[in-house]
Design a protein around this motif. Structure first.
Motif, PDB file in Angstrom:
ATOM      1  N   UNK A  75      -8.703  10.368  -7.355  1.00  0.00           N
ATOM      2  CA  UNK A  75      -9.021  10.648  -8.437  1.00  0.00           C
ATOM      3  C   UNK A  75     -10.273   9.125  -8.499  1.00  0.00           C
ATOM      4  N   UNK A  76     -11.385   8.916  -9.053  1.00  0.00           N
ATOM      5  CA  UNK A  76     -12.049   7.700  -9.021  1.00  0.00           C
ATOM      6  C   UNK A  76     -11.710   7.069 -10.123  1.00  0.00           C
ATOM      7  N   UNK A  77     -11.177   7.539 -11.188  1.00  0.00           N
ATOM      8  CA  UNK A  77     -10.844   7.006 -12.386  1.00  0.00           C
ATOM      9  C   UNK A  77      -9.190   5.780 -11.784  1.00  0.00           C
ATOM     10  N   UNK A  78      -8.927   6.613 -11.355  1.00  0.00           N
ATOM     11  CA  UNK A  78      -7.129   6.098 -10.657  1.00  0.00           C
ATOM     12  C   UNK A  78      -8.000   5.441  -9.589  1.00  0.00           C
ATOM     13  N   UNK A  79      -8.557   5.288  -8.486  1.00  0.00           N
ATOM     14  CA  UNK A  79      -9.302   3.919  -8.365  1.00  0.00           C
ATOM     15  C   UNK A  79      -9.247   2.765  -8.593  1.00  0.00           C
ATOM     16  N   UNK A  80     -10.320   3.248  -9.698  1.00  0.00           N
ATOM     17  CA  UNK A  80     -10.667   2.254 -11.201  1.00  0.00           C
ATOM     18  C   UNK A  80      -9.456   1.124 -11.453  1.00  0.00           C
ATOM     19  N   UNK A  81      -8.367   1.773 -11.841  1.00  0.00           N
ATOM     20  CA  UNK A  81      -7.495   1.082 -11.982  1.00  0.00           C
ATOM     21  C   UNK A  81      -6.829  -0.158 -11.374  1.00  0.00           C
ATOM     22  N   UNK A  82      -6.326   0.731 -10.255  1.00  0.00           N
ATOM     23  CA  UNK A  82      -5.825   0.271  -8.767  1.00  0.00           C
ATOM     24  C   UNK A  82      -6.750  -1.051  -8.905  1.00  0.00           C
ATOM     25  N   UNK A  83      -8.309  -0.909  -8.568  1.00  0.00           N
ATOM     26  CA  UNK A  83      -8.594  -2.302  -8.744  1.00  0.00           C
ATOM     27  C   UNK A  83      -7.963  -3.313  -9.803  1.00  0.00           C
ATOM     28  N   UNK A 141       0.562  -1.196   0.128  1.00  0.00           N
ATOM     29  CA  UNK A 141      -0.089  -0.028   0.050  1.00  0.00           C
ATOM     30  C   UNK A 141       0.883   1.179  -0.009  1.00  0.00           C
ATOM     31  N   UNK A 142       1.848   1.128   0.450  1.00  0.00           N
ATOM     32  CA  UNK A 142       3.177   2.527   0.726  1.00  0.00           C
ATOM     33  C   UNK A 142       3.849   2.705  -0.928  1.00  0.00           C
ATOM     34  N   UNK A 143       3.933   1.603  -1.568  1.00  0.00           N
ATOM     35  CA  UNK A 143       4.281   1.879  -3.134  1.00  0.00           C
ATOM     36  C   UNK A 143       3.539   2.281  -3.541  1.00  0.00           C
ATOM     37  N   UNK A 144       2.458   2.140  -3.589  1.00  0.00           N
ATOM     38  CA  UNK A 144       1.433   1.560  -4.229  1.00  0.00           C
ATOM     39  C   UNK A 144       0.685   3.284  -4.123  1.00  0.00           C
ATOM     40  N   UNK A 145       0.633   4.086  -2.756  1.00  0.00           N
ATOM     41  CA  UNK A 145       0.520   5.536  -2.801  1.00  0.00           C
ATOM     42  C   UNK A 145       1.224   6.255  -3.448  1.00  0.00           C
ATOM     43  N   UNK A 146       1.808   6.127  -3.241  1.00  0.00           N
ATOM     44  CA  UNK A 146       3.997   6.751  -3.780  1.00  0.00           C
ATOM     45  C   UNK A 146       3.667   6.917  -5.542  1.00  0.00           C
ATOM     46  N   UNK A 147       3.464   5.284  -6.124  1.00  0.00           N
ATOM     47  CA  UNK A 147       3.807   4.857  -7.490  1.00  0.00           C
ATOM     48  C   UNK A 147       2.264   6.176  -7.807  1.00  0.00           C
ATOM     49  N   UNK A 148       1.094   5.920  -7.507  1.00  0.00           N
ATOM     50  CA  UNK A 148      -0.033   6.367  -7.772  1.00  0.00           C
ATOM     51  C   UNK A 148      -0.269   8.062  -8.093  1.00  0.00           C
ATOM     52  N   UNK A 188      -9.970   0.268   3.616  1.00  0.00           N
ATOM     53  CA  UNK A 188      -8.568   0.598   3.183  1.00  0.00           C
ATOM     54  C   UNK A 188      -7.838   1.278   1.647  1.00  0.00           C
ATOM     55  N   UNK A 189      -8.542   0.894   0.908  1.00  0.00           N
ATOM     56  CA  UNK A 189      -7.846   1.507  -0.468  1.00  0.00           C
ATOM     57  C   UNK A 189      -8.226   2.956  -0.771  1.00  0.00           C
ATOM     58  N   UNK A 190     -10.142   2.989  -0.757  1.00  0.00           N
ATOM     59  CA  UNK A 190     -10.317   4.259  -0.771  1.00  0.00           C
ATOM     60  C   UNK A 190     -10.321   5.223   0.315  1.00  0.00           C
ATOM     61  N   UNK A 191      -9.517   4.971   1.719  1.00  0.00           N
ATOM     62  CA  UNK A 191      -9.708   5.769   2.619  1.00  0.00           C
ATOM     63  C   UNK A 191      -8.324   5.990   2.531  1.00  0.00           C
ATOM     64  N   UNK A 192      -6.848   4.944   1.461  1.00  0.00           N
ATOM     65  CA  UNK A 192      -5.448   5.256   0.952  1.00  0.00           C
ATOM     66  C   UNK A 192      -5.652   6.694  -0.342  1.00  0.00           C
ATOM     67  N   UNK A 193      -6.490   6.330  -1.348  1.00  0.00           N
ATOM     68  CA  UNK A 193      -6.880   6.905  -2.189  1.00  0.00           C
ATOM     69  C   UNK A 193      -7.860   8.424  -2.639  1.00  0.00           C
ATOM     70  N   UNK A 194      -8.657   8.013  -2.600  1.00  0.00           N
ATOM     71  CA  UNK A 194      -9.670   9.433  -2.434  1.00  0.00           C
ATOM     72  C   UNK A 194      -9.762   9.988  -0.768  1.00  0.00           C
ATOM     73  N   UNK A 195      -8.858  11.430  -1.031  1.00  0.00           N
ATOM     74  CA  UNK A 195      -8.852  12.215  -0.373  1.00  0.00           C
ATOM     75  C   UNK A 195     -10.043  13.467  -0.357  1.00  0.00           C
TER      76      UNK A 195
END
Length: 274
Positions: free
Chosen positions: A136-144, A121-128, A210-217
């Motif tokens: 970004x909603x498109x961004x979290x969709x790509x992660x899913x 999750x930490x590398x994911x947030x950095x690379x994201x 957890x993923x929306x918490x990290x990505x959708x601020x």
């Protein structure tokens, strides 16, 4: 009553008791969502002395529930579409082109299922953040897509083996292209496992926190689980509002699951035979 009937009756009683046991949390959630906060603190197990439907109206207003629902709906639907397209096409190609590379790629995808999310999750947030996928909603969709494809590909891979290759060969003789062969011939035959994949991924994505918490601020991008968590802060827990929000959040997914549940066992059983 013979021995077989007695055993069947015992198993049925056990299954009923087990079902009641698992339904107990639903009882507490639903009953307490209709109580005032003070009444919940007095006796959480008792039925409400006065039904408080106003809890739901208040939650609807505070959370801007239609907006949170729409965010969850968009993320779930488009994530499912991408996962189904990528997984089904990849699984079909891997099965129909047997080679060491295909076996390696399949094992590579399957191995991804055992990697805990917390380790990436930490590398994911950095690379994201570098790729502009955060907040970004498109961004979290790509992660899913990335997290959902391994299991879905595994299920499709087993099911594709049950599709007679003679059907595909007949279509190729008639001049069907690879693209048309998959979408016109193969993909319709994958309907049972496709429904299974959609159900499993919908239950996961809709309830993911957890993923929306990290990505959708941004507050305007909150999903239902994120919005609901606002009632359970570190020092204050609004149980009456929070439980009402939980009921509103799980109702659509329960309806969806009950409507399609018969396809789960059928799809998984069909895909696991081979």
């Amino acid at each position: 009553m013979n021995k077989y009937t007695k055993r069947t009756f015992t198993l049925e009683i056990f299954a009923i008791l087990l079902a009641i046991f698992f339904l107990i949390p639903f009882y507490f959630v639903i009953v307490n969502s209709l109580k005032s906060f003070s009444e919940i603190l007095i006796d959480a197990a008792a039925l409400p002395t006065e039904i408080m439907f106003s809890n739901y109206a208040e939650v609807w207003r505070i959370l801007d529930f239609p907006k949170a629902f729409w965010n969850s709906f968009l993320i779930t639907v488009f994530s499912n579409i991408g996962i189904v397209i990528i997984s089904s096409m990849a699984a079909w190609k891997l099965v129909r082109t047997p080679s060491r590379i295909s076996k390696f790629l399949f094992l590579f995808f399957v191995a991804a299922m055992v990697i805990p999310f917390q380790t990436v999750m930490i590398p994911l947030v950095k690379i994201g953040g570098m790729l502009g996928l955060i907040n970004s909603i498109p961004g979290i969709i790509i992660m899913y897509f990335g997290f959902g494809v391994p299991l879905s590909l595994f299920l499709y891979h087993g099911f594709v083996k049950t599709v007679p290759i003679e059907v595909e060969e007949s279509a190729q003789i008639d001049g069907c292209s690879q693209f048309g062969l998959f979408w016109r011939i193969v993909f319709p035959l994958l309907k049972p496992i496709t429904i299974t994949v959609i159900i499993l991924n919908t239950l996961w994505i809709w309830n993911d926190y957890l993923l929306p918490l990290l990505v959708l601020q941004d507050a305007s991008l909150r999903t239902i689980p994120l919005a609901t968590s606002s009632f359970f802060a570190q020092y204050t827990k609004q149980w009456d509002m929070g439980l009402a929000a939980l009921v509103l959040g799980i109702t659509p997914i329960i309806i969806f699951f009950l409507f399609l549940q018969k396809h789960i066992i059928k799809g998984i059983a069909s895909g696991s035979i081979k």
